[in-house]
Design an enzyme around this catalytic site. Structure first.
Site, PDB file in Angstrom:
ATOM      1  CB  ILE A  85      -1.129  -0.313   1.052  1.00 63.00           C
ATOM      2  CG1 ILE A  85      -2.203  -1.110   1.129  1.00 63.00           C
ATOM      3  CG2 ILE A  85      -2.030   1.360   0.636  1.00 63.00           C
ATOM      4  CD1 ILE A  85      -2.568  -1.258   2.078  1.00 63.00           C
ATOM      5  NE  ARG A 103      -6.040 -19.977   4.886  1.00 64.29           N
ATOM      6  CZ  ARG A 103      -5.515 -19.255   4.351  1.00 64.29           C
ATOM      7  NH1 ARG A 103      -6.508 -17.820   4.419  1.00 64.29           N
ATOM      8  NH2 ARG A 103      -4.951 -19.318   3.265  1.00 64.29           N
ATOM      9  CE1 TYR A 125      -2.022  -6.186  11.244  1.00 65.38           C
ATOM     10  CE2 TYR A 125      -4.341  -6.305  11.156  1.00 65.38           C
ATOM     11  CZ  TYR A 125      -3.034  -5.699  10.980  1.00 65.38           C
ATOM     12  OH  TYR A 125      -3.540  -5.122   9.713  1.00 65.38           O
ATOM     13  NE  ARG A 173     -12.271 -12.698   4.054  1.00 66.76           N
ATOM     14  CZ  ARG A 173     -13.386 -13.399   3.914  1.00 66.76           C
ATOM     15  NH1 ARG A 173     -14.272 -13.653   4.098  1.00 66.76           N
ATOM     16  NH2 ARG A 173     -12.394 -14.700   5.097  1.00 66.76           N
ATOM     17  CB  VAL A 220      -7.750 -15.170  -0.960  1.00 64.67           C
ATOM     18  CG1 VAL A 220      -8.486 -13.700  -1.621  1.00 64.67           C
ATOM     19  CG2 VAL A 220      -8.163 -15.635  -1.852  1.00 64.67           C
ATOM     20  CG  ASN A 242      12.254  -2.456   9.365  1.00 66.38           C
ATOM     21  OD1 ASN A 242      11.294  -2.308   8.012  1.00 66.38           O
ATOM     22  ND2 ASN A 242      11.591  -2.937  10.107  1.00 66.38           N
ATOM     23  CB  ALA A 285       1.614  -2.496   9.837  1.00 69.03           C
ATOM     24  CB  VAL A 291     -11.840 -23.091  -3.238  1.00 59.08           C
ATOM     25  CG1 VAL A 291     -13.025 -21.883  -2.206  1.00 59.08           C
ATOM     26  CG2 VAL A 291     -11.327 -22.322  -4.548  1.00 59.08           C
TER      27      VAL A 291
HETATM   28  C1  UD2 Z   1      -7.558 -11.207   6.348  1.00 58.68           C
HETATM   29  C2  UD2 Z   1      -6.760 -10.584   7.295  1.00 58.68           C
HETATM   30  C3  UD2 Z   1      -6.895  -8.694   6.687  1.00 58.68           C
HETATM   31  C4  UD2 Z   1      -5.712  -8.937   6.055  1.00 58.68           C
HETATM   32  C5  UD2 Z   1      -6.146 -10.144   5.171  1.00 58.68           C
HETATM   33  C6  UD2 Z   1      -4.739 -10.221   4.282  1.00 58.68           C
HETATM   34  C7  UD2 Z   1      -8.800 -11.536  10.121  1.00 58.68           C
HETATM   35  C8  UD2 Z   1      -9.273 -10.873  10.480  1.00 58.68           C
HETATM   36  N1  UD2 Z   1      -8.091 -10.710   8.300  1.00 58.68           N
HETATM   37  O1  UD2 Z   1      -8.442 -11.548   6.147  1.00 58.68           O
HETATM   38  O2  UD2 Z   1      -6.454  -8.298   7.945  1.00 58.68           O
HETATM   39  O3  UD2 Z   1      -4.643  -9.483   6.356  1.00 58.68           O
HETATM   40  O4  UD2 Z   1      -6.553 -11.420   5.537  1.00 58.68           O
HETATM   41  O5  UD2 Z   1      -5.564  -9.625   2.757  1.00 58.68           O
HETATM   42  O6  UD2 Z   1      -7.625 -12.137   9.875  1.00 58.68           O
HETATM   43  N2  UD2 Z   1      -8.521 -17.773   0.620  1.00 58.68           N
HETATM   44  C9  UD2 Z   1      -8.739 -19.588  -0.141  1.00 58.68           C
HETATM   45  N3  UD2 Z   1      -7.556 -20.102  -0.090  1.00 58.68           N
HETATM   46  C10 UD2 Z   1      -6.640 -18.738  -0.586  1.00 58.68           C
HETATM   47  C11 UD2 Z   1      -6.005 -18.408   0.344  1.00 58.68           C
HETATM   48  C12 UD2 Z   1      -7.732 -17.886   0.978  1.00 58.68           C
HETATM   49  O7  UD2 Z   1      -9.991 -20.029  -0.479  1.00 58.68           O
HETATM   50  O8  UD2 Z   1      -5.118 -19.458  -1.507  1.00 58.68           O
HETATM   51  C13 UD2 Z   1      -9.878 -17.752   1.608  1.00 58.68           C
HETATM   52  C14 UD2 Z   1      -9.380 -18.058   2.638  1.00 58.68           C
HETATM   53  O9  UD2 Z   1     -10.149 -19.019   3.454  1.00 58.68           O
HETATM   54  C15 UD2 Z   1     -10.419 -16.375   3.373  1.00 58.68           C
HETATM   55  C16 UD2 Z   1     -11.097 -15.797   2.145  1.00 58.68           C
HETATM   56  O10 UD2 Z   1      -9.836 -16.560   0.740  1.00 58.68           O
HETATM   57  O11 UD2 Z   1     -12.061 -17.570   3.714  1.00 58.68           O
HETATM   58  C17 UD2 Z   1     -10.209 -14.319   2.046  1.00 58.68           C
HETATM   59  O12 UD2 Z   1      -9.043 -15.076   2.741  1.00 58.68           O
HETATM   60  P1  UD2 Z   1      -7.521 -13.803   2.776  1.00 58.68           P
HETATM   61  O13 UD2 Z   1      -6.581 -13.866   3.861  1.00 58.68           O
HETATM   62  O14 UD2 Z   1      -7.179 -13.032   1.320  1.00 58.68           O
HETATM   63  O15 UD2 Z   1      -8.191 -12.591   3.681  1.00 58.68           O
HETATM   64  P2  UD2 Z   1      -9.219 -12.645   5.059  1.00 58.68           P
HETATM   65  O16 UD2 Z   1     -10.320 -11.321   4.472  1.00 58.68           O
HETATM   66  O17 UD2 Z   1      -8.940 -13.668   5.610  1.00 58.68           O
END
Ligand code: UD2
Length: 319
Positions: free
Chosen positions: A13, A274, A147, A215, A191, A33, A81, A207
């Site tokens: 970002i 997950r 976090y 999302r 993801v 850093n 961060a 998935v």
């Molecule tokens: C997490 C974090 C958020 C941020 C984000 C990364 C929390 C509450 N939030 O959110 O702060 O760091 O990650 O953008 O922890 N998934 C799959 N396959 C994959 C990877 C992910 O199905 O290979 C699914 C995952 O299980 C979830 C969705 O995709 O249901 C979104 O996953 P994510 O890790 O991008 O984001 P999120 O909303 O869990």
């Protein structure tokens, strides 16, 4: 010419935000850093004579004080961060230092050197498991990770300074940000960065769950513009603001768009959901819209197209 400080400038970002700022014709001092940031993210920024990169830890008060002494910052965008939620579970002390203590230290430097505006990168993670959607800033936050707790605590500190000393502290709660330069390396990376990386290599994506989880995906270019406008335009009252689109998209909908972009890749594989995964996440963008007339502009399909086909370092900085 106004000068702004951006911490975490070499991050995903951060680097997009720096480019947005340079295009407005301001000067940017970018601190990183390189713990998770990467110098190659700053290739475009470095083409501008108005950009300077400083290799420093945003939480190192001595190093940062020198920068505040050298420049009269018109505002600070604090993005540095510890970005991984799983890492915050393994390293809670580091999470405290990077996500909370550094924000407090930057805020006190702003007060000491009369830098009025501090924009802080918070996260939708602060909402945790809130009963009703979309998430509104007035909801009671329920952090579910170190976090999220540190991000919320930092918001509270900064807004306390705003009330006590008149600092303009704007805490931006980003929802699921995606775009070029997001690192796909970890299984817990965003993801869309993982999916794009795997599709590009002709590999199937995995998935977790049935794919019906949703999302509020927002392009990093919209996020960079939100950061930049809040920082440079001012007039946004201290407080917390969602940075989101207000639209929910399921992973299965995402995959349908990918299939058009990558017709020859193998079908997705479905695996167990997950542990601790949130089923739906959606933000209400109304508050930032009312205060700044900010609307996310990039339609999701276009943003995904840019991510899938975009070659980085194409844009040119016009200083
Ligand atoms: C997490 C974090 C958020 C941020 C984000 C990364 C929390 C509450 N939030 O959110 O702060 O760091 O990650 O953008 O922890 N998934 C799959 N396959 C994959 C990877 C992910 O199905 O290979 C699914 C995952 O299980 C979830 C969705 O995709 O249901 C979104 O996953 P994510 O890790 O991008 O984001 P999120 O909303 O869990």
């Amino acid at each position: 010419m106004q000068t702004f400080l951006v911490t975490g400038a070499a991050g995903f970002i951060g680097s997009h935000s720096v480019e947005w700022l340079l295009k407005q014709g301001v000067r940017v001092i970018g601190v990183d850093n390189l713990r998770t940031g990467r110098l190659e993210n700053l290739v475009v920024a470095h083409t501008s004579p108005d950009f300077e990169w400083v290799n420093a830890d945003a939480g190192d008060e001595t190093a940062m004080r020198i920068l505040f002494q050298q420049h009269r910052f018109a505002g600070v965008l604090h993005l540095a961060a510890l970005v991984s939620v799983p890492e915050s579970f393994h390293e809670p002390a580091l999470n405290y230092r990077i996500n909370l203590a550094a924000a407090d230290s930057i805020a006190r430097l702003c007060l000491e050197f009369d830098c009025k505006r501090l924009v802080f990168a918070s996260s939708a993670a602060v909402y945790g498991v809130v009963a009703s959607l979309p998430n509104r800033e007035s909801d009671l936050p329920q952090p579910q990770s170190p976090y999220a707790a540190a991000k919320l605590a930092a918001e509270v500190m900064l807004l306390g300074y705003a009330a006590s000393y008149g600092l303009e502290a704007v805490c931006l709660r980003y929802f699921n940000v995606y775009g070029l330069r997001q690192d796909p390396a970890s299984p817990y990376s965003g993801v869309l960065s993982i999916f794009t990386d795997r599709f590009r290599h002709g590999l199937p994506v995995i998935v977790h769950g049935d794919g019906e989880q949703t999302r509020d995906f927002i392009s990093v270019r919209d996020v960079a513009r939100a950061n930049g406008e809040v920082l440079t335009r001012g007039g946004v009252a201290s407080g917390r603001y969602n940075v989101c689109t207000g639209r929910a998209i399921s992973l299965n909908q995402v995959l349908a768009i990918y299939r058009e972009l990558f017709p020859n890749t193998p079908p997705a594989e479905y695996a167990a959901a997950r542990v601790g995964d949130i089923r739906h996440s959606l933000g209400d963008p109304g508050l930032l819209r009312n205060r700044l007339e900010f609307n996310a502009k990039i339609p999701f399909a276009q943003g995904l197209y840019e991510l899938a086909h975009g070659e980085d370092k194409k844009s040119v900085v016009m200083a």
